[in-house]
Enzyme design. Structure first.
Site, mmCIF file in Angstrom:
data_model
loop_
_atom_site.group_PDB
_atom_site.id
_atom_site.type_symbol
_atom_site.label_atom_id
_atom_site.label_comp_id
_atom_site.label_asym_id
_atom_site.label_seq_id
_atom_site.Cartn_x
_atom_site.Cartn_y
_atom_site.Cartn_z
ATOM 1 N N LYS A 146 -33.205 7.903 -9.735
ATOM 2 C CA LYS A 146 -34.001 7.669 -10.988
ATOM 3 C C LYS A 146 -34.705 8.953 -11.267
ATOM 4 O O LYS A 146 -34.878 9.753 -10.418
ATOM 5 C CB LYS A 146 -34.959 6.593 -10.599
ATOM 6 N N ASP A 205 -34.799 5.028 -19.917
ATOM 7 C CA ASP A 205 -35.566 3.862 -19.310
ATOM 8 C C ASP A 205 -36.911 4.031 -20.332
ATOM 9 O O ASP A 205 -36.662 4.664 -21.340
ATOM 10 C CB ASP A 205 -35.845 4.353 -17.942
HETATM 11 P P1 NDP Z 1 -38.847 0.970 -23.860
HETATM 12 O O1 NDP Z 1 -39.598 2.286 -23.591
HETATM 13 O O2 NDP Z 1 -37.788 0.754 -24.692
HETATM 14 O O3 NDP Z 1 -39.771 -0.380 -23.923
HETATM 15 C C1 NDP Z 1 -40.970 -0.641 -22.866
HETATM 16 C C2 NDP Z 1 -41.770 -1.924 -23.404
HETATM 17 O O4 NDP Z 1 -42.535 -2.390 -22.317
HETATM 18 C C3 NDP Z 1 -42.547 -1.505 -24.547
HETATM 19 O O5 NDP Z 1 -42.869 -2.554 -25.318
HETATM 20 C C4 NDP Z 1 -43.811 -0.902 -23.909
HETATM 21 O O6 NDP Z 1 -44.829 -1.120 -24.477
HETATM 22 C C5 NDP Z 1 -43.861 -2.074 -22.809
HETATM 23 N N1 NDP Z 1 -44.628 -1.398 -21.646
HETATM 24 C C6 NDP Z 1 -44.136 -0.409 -20.845
HETATM 25 N N2 NDP Z 1 -45.106 -0.111 -19.902
HETATM 26 C C7 NDP Z 1 -45.932 -1.021 -19.932
HETATM 27 C C8 NDP Z 1 -47.438 -1.312 -19.495
HETATM 28 N N3 NDP Z 1 -47.684 -0.516 -18.353
HETATM 29 N N4 NDP Z 1 -48.059 -2.161 -19.738
HETATM 30 C C9 NDP Z 1 -47.509 -3.020 -21.006
HETATM 31 N N5 NDP Z 1 -46.443 -2.899 -21.601
HETATM 32 C C10 NDP Z 1 -45.712 -1.927 -21.124
HETATM 33 O O7 NDP Z 1 -38.417 0.577 -22.346
HETATM 34 P P2 NDP Z 1 -36.961 -0.351 -21.771
HETATM 35 O O8 NDP Z 1 -37.017 -1.641 -22.946
HETATM 36 O O9 NDP Z 1 -35.898 0.522 -21.739
HETATM 37 O O10 NDP Z 1 -37.395 -0.788 -20.476
HETATM 38 C C11 NDP Z 1 -38.161 -1.896 -20.194
HETATM 39 C C12 NDP Z 1 -37.899 -2.425 -18.662
HETATM 40 O O11 NDP Z 1 -36.506 -2.522 -18.453
HETATM 41 C C13 NDP Z 1 -38.361 -1.097 -17.679
HETATM 42 O O12 NDP Z 1 -38.681 -2.106 -16.398
HETATM 43 C C14 NDP Z 1 -36.937 -0.651 -17.690
HETATM 44 O O13 NDP Z 1 -37.052 0.080 -15.989
HETATM 45 C C15 NDP Z 1 -36.279 -1.704 -17.223
HETATM 46 N N6 NDP Z 1 -34.802 -1.347 -17.681
HETATM 47 C C16 NDP Z 1 -34.273 -0.642 -18.633
HETATM 48 C C17 NDP Z 1 -32.854 -0.496 -18.787
HETATM 49 C C18 NDP Z 1 -32.244 0.196 -19.905
HETATM 50 O O14 NDP Z 1 -31.155 0.482 -20.279
HETATM 51 N N7 NDP Z 1 -33.344 0.579 -20.814
HETATM 52 C C19 NDP Z 1 -32.235 -0.997 -17.762
HETATM 53 C C20 NDP Z 1 -32.652 -1.570 -16.920
HETATM 54 C C21 NDP Z 1 -33.741 -1.926 -16.775
HETATM 55 P P3 NDP Z 1 -45.606 0.175 -25.299
HETATM 56 O O15 NDP Z 1 -44.932 0.733 -26.236
HETATM 57 O O16 NDP Z 1 -47.024 -0.230 -25.673
HETATM 58 O O17 NDP Z 1 -45.741 1.296 -24.085
#
Ligand code: NDP
Length: 444
Positions: A125, A165
């Site tokens: 990662k 991510d």
């Molecule tokens: P994105 O950046 O596309 O979206 C993240 C979302 O979560 C946004 O809505 C963001 O809001 C919110 N968010 C992030 N950090 C915080 C925080 N500290 N508090 C509140 N809201 C938060 O990321 P992904 O959708 O790709 O990833 C989401 C999760 O899924 C993560 O845990 C990631 O590790 C996991 N994941 C992702 C994969 C992928 O293929 N993308 C694969 C497997 C797991 P804001 O815009 O306001 O920050």
């Protein structure tokens, strides 16, 4: 003190002030205890001690120039945790909260997730404390170019294959790939996944994690002889994983009723309009409050969270430790009976314990959100053979893999006398594959 406790104490001593890393290691080690008791060779050759120590940790300076001409300095990370089953594989996170602790917890989880996919992938990662919010497109490009100017020497299609991510989507992968190609003078498509469709990307990769989570929840419901159709689904987040979980839920006749981001959350009792959500978040890069303003019946809240909305199924899809014991109690009181993690480690250990002891089916992220990395492996396959699969072919593969992961978790939990314990099933099933390969490779 048991062997597992000894190993965990050493992890705490050697990695001070890394609470999320400790949390991830503790959960895995605790559920491995029955496997180690049954097969004592899994404790031979310091296997556990080697498993919790990353093979390589790379930390580097990322200087870049903002639009005002000011030099900014961020920190870059790549934790190459375990390559027993294949090249290191795992995403890059760009978020202001990224530090070594966060990247190590994510890298550790990734080892077992990738093993569960059966796709021959090691675990790693990376990321940076760069905050993409409010940055211009050119600033994001210059940052990505600087980040790759160091990272490129550590990665490669047979070495380490990053992906996206939080904060790293198609745009960032494009800039990272462009800089890698420029530095190496090689069009090495398999070095990154999540690429654009025009230059080596795979159909369904964008959708894969969110679709996979819903497929996993569907399989969990099927164990209870229930269908997902008509179920009210509470989802947190509004990024890649949340958006495509919503899309798949709608396709299957379920009703996703919530969204969130770091500014607040939305209740949309009539069901989320996924086209509007994509327009607001993917095209305009707006906030969930913008969505609520444009969707009749939807309401935005700054305080509280999505878990207070009565639902049948909960899918935390935002970030780590976003669903605590109190939230779990609220979900229980409101009749929720399936929780599947789209994010990595979004549920606190106390919340998991409460849900499991209350007979809620709980699908841990390393199983439920493995669809993203599994489809990355399909992208690598297509890159290696210069093939381009249709959407339907790629989605059918994803669905098959998610069902296999689900069934492996169920069978392993059953085998160890803990039917329905997906956490134990996922951790032991993934661990056995990695451990067998590590033992075969000798002490390295
Ligand atoms: P994105 O950046 O596309 O979206 C993240 C979302 O979560 C946004 O809505 C963001 O809001 C919110 N968010 C992030 N950090 C915080 C925080 N500290 N508090 C509140 N809201 C938060 O990321 P992904 O959708 O790709 O990833 C989401 C999760 O899924 C993560 O845990 C990631 O590790 C996991 N994941 C992702 C994969 C992928 O293929 N993308 C694969 C497997 C797991 P804001 O815009 O306001 O920050």
């Amino acid at each position: 003190m048991s062997r597992v406790e000894e190993v965990f104490e050493e992890v705490q001593r050697r990695n001070p002030a890394e609470p999320e890393f400790h949390q991830a290691v503790r959960e895995v080690l605790e559920s491995l205890e029955p496997a180690i008791n049954r097969h004592s060779h899994y404790a031979d050759y310091a296997l556990l001690e080697r498993l919790v120590e990353p093979e390589r940790q790379i930390i580097f300076r990322v200087p870049w120039i903002d639009d005002a001409g000011k030099v900014r300095v961020n920190r870059g990370y790549r934790i190459e945790f375990n390559s027993a089953l294949g090249p290191y594989k795992g995403g890059l996170r760009f978020h202001k909260t990224v530090n070594r602790n966060i990247v190590k917890f994510l890298g550790f989880e990734q080892i077992f997730k990738n093993a569960l996919t059966g796709q021959g992938l090691g675990g790693g990662k990376g990321g940076s404390d760069f905050d993409p919010h409010g940055k211009s497109n050119n600033e994001v490009m210059r940052f990505c170019q600087s980040f790759m100017t160091e990272l490129y020497r550590h990665i490669g299609e047979a070495t380490d294959v990053p992906a996206g991510d939080i904060g790293v989507g198609g745009r960032e992968i494009g800039y990272l790939f462009g800089q890698y190609k420029r530095l190496t003078n090689r069009f090495e498509a398999g070095v990154l996944t999540g690429k654009g469709l025009g230059y080596g990307g795979s159909l369904v990769r964008t959708e894969a994690t969110g679709y996979g989570v819903v497929m996993f929840a569907q399989s969990m419901l099927a164990v209870k002889n229930e269908s997902i159709e008509g179920k009210r689904i509470a989802i947190s987040g509004s990024g890649n994983v949340a958006t495509y979980a919503i899309e798949k839920a709608l396709q299957l006749g379920a009703k996703p009723i919530t969204l969130s981001d770091s500014s607040g959350w939305v209740h949309d009792p009539e069901g989320v309009d996924v086209d509007l959500l994509k327009q607001v978040k993917e095209v305009e890069r707006g906030r969930v409050s913008d969505y609520a303003e444009r969707k009749a019946g939807a309401q935005f809240f700054e305080s509280g969270n999505v878990w207070q909305v009565p639902c049948d199924v909960a899918l935390p899809c935002a970030t780590q430790n976003e669903l605590n014991e109190r939230d779990a109690q609220t979900l229980l009181n409101n009749g929720c009976h399936v929780v599947a993690e789209g994010a990595n480690m979004p549920t606190t250990p106390q919340a998991i314990e409460l849900l499991q002891s209350s007979h809620v089916l709980f699908g841990p992220g390393k199983a439920a959100n493995a669809g993203g990395v599994a489809t990355s492996a399909l992208e690598m396959q297509q890159n290696a053979s210069r093939a381009h699969w249709s959407f339907d072919v790629a989605e059918a593969q994803l669905s098959k893999i998610m069902q296999q992961i689900h069934d492996d978790c169920v069978a392993t939990a059953q085998e160890y006398g803990r039917p329905g314990d997906y956490v134990l099933g996922a951790n032991i099933a993934g661990f056995e594959r990695v451990a067998d390969a590590m033992l075969a490779h000798g002490v390295i």
